[in-house]
Motif scaffolding. Structure first.
Motif, PDB file in Angstrom:
ATOM      1  N   UNK A  10       9.037  11.615   6.968  1.00  0.00           N
ATOM      2  CA  UNK A  10       9.590  11.875   8.292  1.00  0.00           C
ATOM      3  C   UNK A  10       9.442  13.319   8.731  1.00  0.00           C
ATOM      4  N   UNK A  11       9.058  13.502   9.986  1.00  0.00           N
ATOM      5  CA  UNK A  11       8.941  14.851  10.548  1.00  0.00           C
ATOM      6  C   UNK A  11       9.747  15.018  11.825  1.00  0.00           C
TER       7      UNK A  11
ATOM      8  N   UNK B 233       9.743  21.920   9.940  1.00  0.00           N
ATOM      9  CA  UNK B 233       9.731  23.324   9.536  1.00  0.00           C
ATOM     10  C   UNK B 233      10.187  23.559   8.115  1.00  0.00           C
ATOM     11  N   UNK B 234      10.979  22.636   7.552  1.00  0.00           N
ATOM     12  CA  UNK B 234      11.493  22.815   6.196  1.00  0.00           C
ATOM     13  C   UNK B 234      10.461  22.461   5.133  1.00  0.00           C
TER      14      UNK B 234
ATOM     15  N   UNK C 250      -1.253  20.182  20.869  1.00  0.00           N
ATOM     16  CA  UNK C 250      -0.187  21.159  20.625  1.00  0.00           C
ATOM     17  C   UNK C 250       0.515  20.769  19.337  1.00  0.00           C
ATOM     18  N   UNK C 251       1.208  21.751  18.762  1.00  0.00           N
ATOM     19  CA  UNK C 251       1.984  21.515  17.551  1.00  0.00           C
ATOM     20  C   UNK C 251       3.472  21.621  17.905  1.00  0.00           C
ATOM     21  N   UNK C 252       4.245  20.619  17.499  1.00  0.00           N
ATOM     22  CA  UNK C 252       5.687  20.617  17.749  1.00  0.00           C
ATOM     23  C   UNK C 252       6.387  20.893  16.421  1.00  0.00           C
ATOM     24  N   UNK C 253       7.008  22.055  16.320  1.00  0.00           N
ATOM     25  CA  UNK C 253       7.683  22.487  15.094  1.00  0.00           C
ATOM     26  C   UNK C 253       9.158  22.093  15.182  1.00  0.00           C
TER      27      UNK C 253
END
Length: 323
Positions: A55-56, A159-160, A187-190
């Motif tokens: 999961x992200x 992010x972790x 795009x990157x979603x952090x």
């Protein structure tokens, strides 16, 4: 299945090096698949996907963007593989006809937000969705799926955990080579704090937007309450940490595998713990949808919202989708 520890290490260990030949094979297969051309839909297609296993935050992002599309007067339909369900699709998710065991837990949740379709072939489900009036499509996962052309692909990163040891399966958690993934991403979603230095190791040409998961307002009722928290998601610890950061410190936490289907034995065990310890059971919406209604009524369900670092970011992305 919980990821092996060497996947999360900053540096590749002995096991990673030993599995490198197999990783090269997986990379080649992924590269061959990415070169295929999928169905070109007549409406914009937005993909919320990732490059790692587990999961992200893809599904909360999908929820957020679909809600924003509806506020714009759009009629988005959601496309999902239906992981963990018995139905193979293509089929529309009907909560009155199907359960999470049939179509998967995430599609059942998403169907409350917008019309949702499951099927491994996203081109097939896209055709059906458009024929039913969809004027845009949002894919929950499917970054590596080539059966449907995407207008915009968002690469979602936790992010972790970041990209782990940055090796491809089975030597690491990556589904494909990072360079190839970056090249296809719009795009990157952090999600969450950048604890793995994602910004510093991502190409400067790839836009990065940051957001965090926050608990729904129902968590306020748990202040000062003794709780036992359980979750069967990609990273259960993420849910437990969110509770603690909101001032709810569980007396016990219980982790189940991602997409876990709760058996009668699981239910009896959880109920016995609740009564024995005189506590309140707490879980995620994704888990709750797989619980029997009678037992679900005994559990406090914590929803999750997405809070953007830059409030203008999601509208900027959606503007580009329709540009």
């Amino acid at each position: 299945m919980r990821p092996p520890r060497f996947w999360t290490s900053d540096k590749p260990g002995v096991l990673s090096r030993a599995l490198t030949p197999a990783s090269r094979l997986v990379s080649r297969i992924a590269e061959q698949r990415s070169s295929r051309t999928g169905y070109h839909a007549s409406v914009p297609v937005l993909c919320c996907g990732n490059v790692t296993t587990g999961g992200t935050g893809k599904t909360p992002l999908t929820f957020d963007l679909v809600q924003r599309l509806k506020e714009r007067g759009r009629n988005p339909h959601i496309l999902s593989r239906g992981h963990g369900g018995r139905e193979h699709g293509p089929v529309a998710v009907d909560p009155g006809r199907y359960t999470a065991r049939d179509v998967g837990d995430e599609p059942m949740l998403l169907s409350a937000c917008a019309p949702t379709w499951i099927g491994a072939n996203r081109g097939e489900t896209a055709r059906l969705a458009v024929s039913e009036g969809a004027d845009c499509l949002v894919m929950d996962d499917g970054f590596q799926n080539t059966t449907l052309e995407k207008t915009m692909s968002l690469l979602v990163v936790d992010g972790a955990t970041g990209f782990g040891n940055r090796h491809v399966l089975p030597a690491g958690p990556l589904r494909e080579n990072l360079t190839a993934a970056f090249a296809r991403a719009s795009a990157l979603i952090l999600i969450g704090d950048d604890k793995r230095h994602i910004r510093a190791t991502t190409p400067a040409t790839l836009p990065i937007f940051q957001a965090r998961l926050i608990p729904g307002p129902e968590i306020r009722r748990l202040q000062g309450v003794r709780v036992i928290a359980f979750a069967g998601i990609g990273r259960p610890d993420k849910f437990f940490t969110m509770l603690r950061e909101a001032g709810v410190d569980p007396v016990r936490t219980i982790s189940f595998p991602d997409h876990h289907n709760y058996s009668a034995r699981d239910i009896n065990r959880l109920d016995a713990l609740r009564l024995e310890a005189n506590t309140t059971l707490v879980t995620t919406a994704k888990d709750a949808i797989k619980l029997p209604p009678s037992f679900r009524a005994q559990v406090t369900i914590i929803g999750v919202d997405l809070l953007w670092e830059d409030p203008k970011a999601p509208d900027l992305l959606l503007d580009q989708l329709f540009a």
